[in-house]
Scaffold this motif. Structure first.
Motif, mmCIF file in Angstrom:
data_model
loop_
_atom_site.group_PDB
_atom_site.id
_atom_site.type_symbol
_atom_site.label_atom_id
_atom_site.label_comp_id
_atom_site.label_asym_id
_atom_site.label_seq_id
_atom_site.Cartn_x
_atom_site.Cartn_y
_atom_site.Cartn_z
ATOM 1 N N ASN A 16 0.837 -1.200 0.000
ATOM 2 C CA ASN A 16 0.000 0.000 0.000
ATOM 3 C C ASN A 16 0.863 1.236 0.000
ATOM 4 O O ASN A 16 1.952 1.233 0.569
ATOM 5 C CB ASN A 16 -0.866 0.054 1.256
ATOM 6 C CG ASN A 16 -1.863 -1.069 1.288
ATOM 7 O OD1 ASN A 16 -2.382 -1.467 0.247
ATOM 8 N ND2 ASN A 16 -2.105 -1.610 2.460
ATOM 9 N N ILE A 17 0.349 2.291 -0.597
ATOM 10 C CA ILE A 17 1.063 3.562 -0.490
ATOM 11 C C ILE A 17 0.064 4.712 -0.372
ATOM 12 O O ILE A 17 -0.992 4.699 -1.013
ATOM 13 C CB ILE A 17 2.062 3.772 -1.646
ATOM 14 C CG1 ILE A 17 2.862 5.054 -1.420
ATOM 15 C CG2 ILE A 17 1.377 3.803 -2.985
ATOM 16 C CD1 ILE A 17 4.256 4.982 -1.889
ATOM 17 N N GLY A 18 0.418 5.671 0.490
ATOM 18 C CA GLY A 18 -0.462 6.813 0.744
ATOM 19 C C GLY A 18 -0.304 7.888 -0.305
ATOM 20 O O GLY A 18 0.624 7.842 -1.125
ATOM 21 N N SER A 19 -1.165 8.896 -0.265
ATOM 22 C CA SER A 19 -1.195 9.850 -1.368
ATOM 23 C C SER A 19 -0.062 10.870 -1.334
ATOM 24 O O SER A 19 0.193 11.528 -2.325
ATOM 25 C CB SER A 19 -2.549 10.546 -1.439
ATOM 26 O OG SER A 19 -2.806 11.144 -0.200
ATOM 27 N N ALA A 20 0.603 11.056 -0.203
ATOM 28 C CA ALA A 20 1.796 11.915 -0.205
ATOM 29 C C ALA A 20 2.856 11.205 0.631
ATOM 30 O O ALA A 20 3.097 11.540 1.776
ATOM 31 C CB ALA A 20 1.491 13.290 0.355
ATOM 32 N N GLU A 21 3.438 10.205 0.021
ATOM 33 C CA GLU A 21 4.362 9.369 0.772
ATOM 34 C C GLU A 21 5.570 9.037 -0.091
ATOM 35 O O GLU A 21 5.454 8.870 -1.301
ATOM 36 C CB GLU A 21 3.650 8.067 1.166
ATOM 37 C CG GLU A 21 4.480 7.226 2.116
ATOM 38 C CD GLU A 21 3.872 5.855 2.400
ATOM 39 O OE1 GLU A 21 2.678 5.654 2.101
ATOM 40 O OE2 GLU A 21 4.605 4.995 2.902
ATOM 41 N N LEU A 22 6.722 8.963 0.532
ATOM 42 C CA LEU A 22 7.934 8.520 -0.158
ATOM 43 C C LEU A 22 8.239 7.121 0.340
ATOM 44 O O LEU A 22 8.219 6.865 1.541
ATOM 45 C CB LEU A 22 9.092 9.477 0.167
ATOM 46 C CG LEU A 22 10.445 9.195 -0.469
ATOM 47 C CD1 LEU A 22 10.342 9.195 -1.982
ATOM 48 C CD2 LEU A 22 11.463 10.239 -0.025
ATOM 49 N N ARG A 23 8.493 6.208 -0.577
ATOM 50 C CA ARG A 23 8.749 4.831 -0.186
ATOM 51 C C ARG A 23 9.910 4.298 -1.000
ATOM 52 O O ARG A 23 9.991 4.507 -2.211
ATOM 53 C CB ARG A 23 7.507 3.971 -0.460
ATOM 54 C CG ARG A 23 7.679 2.497 -0.133
ATOM 55 C CD ARG A 23 7.581 2.230 1.352
ATOM 56 N NE ARG A 23 6.263 2.578 1.843
ATOM 57 C CZ ARG A 23 5.250 1.708 1.914
ATOM 58 N NH1 ARG A 23 5.423 0.461 1.555
ATOM 59 N NH2 ARG A 23 4.078 2.101 2.337
#
Ligand SMILES: Nc1ncnc2c1ncn2[C@@H]1O[C@H](COP(=O)(O)OP(=O)(O)OP(=O)(O)O)[C@@H](O)[C@H]1O
Ligand SMILES: [Mg+2]
Lengths: 409, 247
Positions: free
Chosen positions: B27-34
């Protein structure tokens, strides 16, 4: 605006100027309007050459710019010729039939005239009935519309099927050849409705025109020059803006273009259809000057020649396509017309009529291997146009387009 | 935690019997760095291929945006138009065209062929291009053919094209490969900045680079998630040390 269209493409002005000077010069040398130093048949040859240059421009758009090696554009060219040929032949025959019936004691009915035309046109294939595809043949306007609609529709359907399945590279070329072959074989049949291998003839006679061929040839020459000028500007406009960027992107890396959000298939289909229409227009101007069209004109080899012209002239630049078509077809006329002197080697005589094809094939191989920019590349030496190092990658359909390959490697 | 942007749910893909992705969820959020790390062949690039529509998974879902739209079955162009941009492992720019043309092509505008045919850059478009060029350090190269750029500059141009698309999710595959240390630093800055307003997923082998990104890390191994958490957390994980770091 940042730059004007012409400002960004100075070669357009040069091209138009050269074309205008050429057209005027030929006019003043013709039998009809000038000194009569060049024969009417040579005027026709030149007019036809301009039409070939126009179809070469279309070929360059689809191959040189978008990287789609279509080996079927001469089929669209031929279809354009057939469409105008139907009207020319119908109206011309009508004049003759009506003329011969005019002396009858009872004036002929409309139906009798139509039957007479049918017998005249289709007698050679043992019929007198008008096939359904001739239903518009008495209307110049509708047949002119068909000149672009028929090639356009065929290209649209064929392209939709091929591009949707993501057929690219050599496979696409083979498919277009198959289409061309199927079309010419179909037209060869007597019941195709287009007079089988007899084709359509007498196309040089304009219905209702009493002027001699000296004049008619010059009119067609002018029309061909105008069509080439308009077609050239149109093509230059297409490739000059962002649309041009996108299609060149498709040529160089179509997967990347997809990931930018452009529907590659839609762009290919659009360009394939538009270039087929241009080819149709070129054909419609060519065949009245040739006087006859038959299915042999649509043979697969003709489309291959078209690719050879563009390659020799230099693909990916519009004037290259024009130069290639003009140069090769005129040289070809020279050699195959029996004007070139045979070379007697003592033990063997080189007859150019036979050896020209081999010479052409060899020059194609030579250009492909040693001068990929073609004759047009010579202009770079003058203009000192700078090119990026493509790291050995060639121009358009590359090996990568043969398979669905990851764009990352 | 910001709202969810992308949910990858139980995807698997097999190439000729070889399971490259195995029941992967992510999963990744809408303002996230991964950051995604993992050994060669772990399936990092394949994961991006699936999200961008290049590879069809055998099973699983990829859900996108507030409406949880399933991306599986959509073509690459449609997915890109949804707002997913991608940078490839090897820089792929259009070498025969100028830097400016590359950026103009990427700018977020109507992608339909007729609209593109009649399109003229507005002043706003040109300003955007020069802003982007400044950001990626190519202001003086705008008129040059991109094929003439250095390797690192091409990487940047591709990142610039990504930003020009204004995607909501950026998938960046090994952006630092072939860059000098200074260039790497600049690249980190660009990515961190971009992640303030959108989701950014970075695949990278270089641990120093990942450390500077200072974000949550996902470790992939044999097509599924092995560990997830801060860089210190995952590097302390014994399994991670065994399969990746210890080699
Ligand atoms: N199209 C394909 N056909 C067959 N096998 C593939 C294909 N794409 C990927 N693979 C295989 O799937 C596995 C995962 O590949 P992937 O490229 O996703 O790895 P990666 O994690 O990106 O590795 P690297 O760090 O080397 O880039 C590899 O073993 C690769 O050989
Ligand atoms: Mg990879």
């Amino acid at each position: 605006m940042r730059n004007t269209f012409i400002g960004r493409n100075p070669s357009i002005l040069i091209f138009l100027a050269v074309l205008a000077v050429f057209t005027i010069a030929i006019t003043f040398m013709s039998e009809a309007f000038g000194a009569g130093v060049i024969s009417t048949s040579f005027v026709k040859t030149l007019g036809k050459t301009l039409c070939l240059a126009l179809v070469a421009v279309a070929m360059d758009l689809i191959w040189g710019y978008a990287g789609i090696l279509s080996l079927g554009h001469f089929a669209f060219f031929g279809l354009g010729g057939y469409m105008i040929g139907m009207w020319l032949m119908y109206e011309r025959t009508k004049e003759i039939v009506a003329g011969s019936m005019a002396g009858n004691p009872i004036p002929p009915t409309e139906q009798e005239i139509v039957d007479g035309i049918g017998t005249q046109i289709f007698g050679v294939v043992g019929s007198s009935e008008f096939p359904i595809i001739w239903m518009f043949a008495d209307s110049l306007f509708l047949q002119l519309a068909l000149v672009v609609l028929v090639p356009g529709l065929l290209a649209l359907v064929f392209g939709w099927l091929a591009f949707r399945s993501r057929v690219t590279g050599v496979y696409l070329s083979i498919l277009t050849q198959a289409m061309t072959l199927a079309l010419s074989l179909y037209l060869f049949q007597n019941d195709s409705g287009l007079r089988g291998n007899n084709g359509l003839s007498g196309l040089q006679n304009l219905p209702g025109v009493t002027a001699s061929q000296d004049f008619v040839s010059i009119w067609f020459f002018w029309a061909s020059a105008l069509a080439l000028a308009v077609g050239y500007i149109f093509a230059a406009w297409i490739v000059s803006g962002k649309f041009g960027s996108v299609i060149r992107g498709i040529r160089d890396n179509e997967a990347r273009v997809r990931f930018l959000g452009y529907s590659v298939e839609g762009y290919k289909l659009f360009l394939f259809t538009v270039t087929a229409m241009i080819a149709g227009i070129a054909g419609a101007l060519y065949y009245p000057q040739a006087g006859i069209i038959n299915p042999a004109e649509i043979a697969p080899i003709a489309s291959i020649y078209l690719a050879v012209w563009v390659a020799i002239g230099g693909r990916g630049r519009l004037y290259g396509a024009v130069i290639g078509a003009v140069f090769v077809s005129l040289v070809s006329t020279f050699f195959t017309g029996g004007q070139a002197p045979d070379i007697n080697l003592g033990f063997y005589t080189i007859q150019w009529v036979d050896w020209w094809t081999i010479l052409l094939g060899l020059s194609f191989v030579f250009v492909t291997l040693f001068a990929p920019k073609g004759i047009g590349g010579l202009f770079d030496l003058i203009a000192d146009r700078r090119h990026p190092d493509r790291h050995g990658a060639d121009l358009g359909p590359d090996k990568g387009s043969l398979q669905e390959r990851e764009a990352t490697e | 935690m910001s709202s969810q942007l992308l949910e990858v749910n139980g995807i698997s893909v097999t190439f000729d019997g070889f399971r490259a992705i195995n029941n992967l969820s992510f999963n990744i959020g809408s303002a996230e760095l991964r950051a995604i790390i993992g050994p060669n062949g772990a399936g990092k690039t394949t994961f991006m291929d699936i999200v961008t529509g290049k590879t069809k998974p055998d099973e699983g879902k990829v859900l996108w945006g507030e409406m949880s739209k399933n991306l599986i079955g959509m073509n690459e162009a449609k997915i890109a138009q949804e707002g997913i941009g991608r940078k490839f492992q090897k820089p792929t720019v259009f070498e025969d065209q100028s830097v400016e043309d590359n950026l103009l092509m990427a700018l977020k505008n109507n992608r339909k062929s007729f609209a593109v045919l009649f399109w003229k850059p507005t002043d706003a478009d040109m300003n955007r291009v020069s802003d982007l060029a400044a950001e990626i350090g190519l202001s003086n190269e705008l008129k040059r053919k991109s094929g003439e750029l250095s390797h690192g500059q091409k990487q940047w141009l591709e990142i610039g094209m990504l930003l020009a698309q204004e995607p909501r999710l950026l998938l960046v595959d090994e952006p630092a490969a072939g860059m000098t240390p200074e260039e790497r630093e600049h690249t980190t800055d660009i990515l961190v900045e971009a992640a303030k307003t959108r989701a950014v997923v970075v695949v990278e082998h270089d641990m120093e680079f990942v450390r500077r990104l200072n974000c949550k890390v996902t470790v992939l191994h044999e097509g599924s998630v092995l560990a997830e958490g801060s860089l210190d957390h995952v590097t302390a994980n014994q399994q991670v040390i065994d399969v990746y770091l210890g080699r």
